[in-house]
Scaffold this motif. Structure first.
Motif, short mmCIF file in Angstrom:
data_model
loop_
_atom_site.label_atom_id
_atom_site.label_comp_id
_atom_site.label_asym_id
_atom_site.label_seq_id
_atom_site.Cartn_x
_atom_site.Cartn_y
_atom_site.Cartn_z
N HIS A 1 0.84 -1.20 0.00
CA HIS A 1 0.00 0.00 0.00
C HIS A 1 0.87 1.25 0.00
CE1 HIS A 1 -2.98 -2.87 1.58
NE2 HIS A 1 -3.89 -2.02 1.15
N ALA B 1 -9.96 3.14 2.27
CA ALA B 1 -10.13 2.36 3.49
C ALA B 1 -10.68 3.27 4.57
CB ALA B 1 -8.80 1.75 3.95
N GLU C 1 -11.78 -2.03 3.68
CA GLU C 1 -11.01 -1.62 2.52
C GLU C 1 -11.75 -1.98 1.25
OE1 GLU C 1 -6.50 -1.84 0.78
OE2 GLU C 1 -7.21 -3.57 1.90
#
Length: 137
Positions: free
Chosen positions: A68, A110, A129
């Protein structure tokens, strides 16, 4: 600046650091991911709801690896009648994510509900998410 604003800024800074560490754990230390949640915490990814330490740990160990990159973090205090030493924050994140060996970058959002018990004990009460998964072959 009054004491209440200073206190809120300090708490938001703690939550910001916690969320950044949360995503590092998500990407690199999944075997301990469940420790970020209380026993009755909820983890939702792509509509799949997982509750409790053991179920979250098992799910994390079977999911595709991720990388991420957080591009945006918005932290809002949730005004709930909690104890004097407790606070709740809703955190909205957006960024990019890569799955496994796939180098294609996908957008994600998210939301986290973060519980802070002063002075510095933080837990994710819920995590949700959403992202565009890679195409299945």
């Amino acid at each position: 600046m009054n004491d209440q604003i200073k206190k809120m800024e300090l708490e938001e800074s703690l939550v910001m650091n916690f969320v950044q560490d949360f995503f590092v754990t998500y990407d690199k230390k999944r075997h301990i991911m469940h420790s970020s949640f209380p026993e009755d915490g909820t983890f939702v990814v792509l509509g799949n709801r997982i509750c409790g330490h053991s179920a979250i740990q098992q799910a994390m160990l079977t999911m595709a690896t991720t990388t991420h990159q957080l591009l945006s973090i918005d932290i809002q205090h949730v005004a709930l009648p909690l104890g004097e030493n407790d606070s709740m924050y809703q955190v909205l994140c957006a960024g990019e994510v890569e799955f496994g060996e796939d180098t294609q970058i996908h957008g994600f959002t998210a939301s986290l509900l973060v519980y802070l018990k002063k002075p510095n004990v933080l837990n994710v009460v819920s995590f949700n998410e959403r992202c565009q998964w890679p195409k299945l072959s």
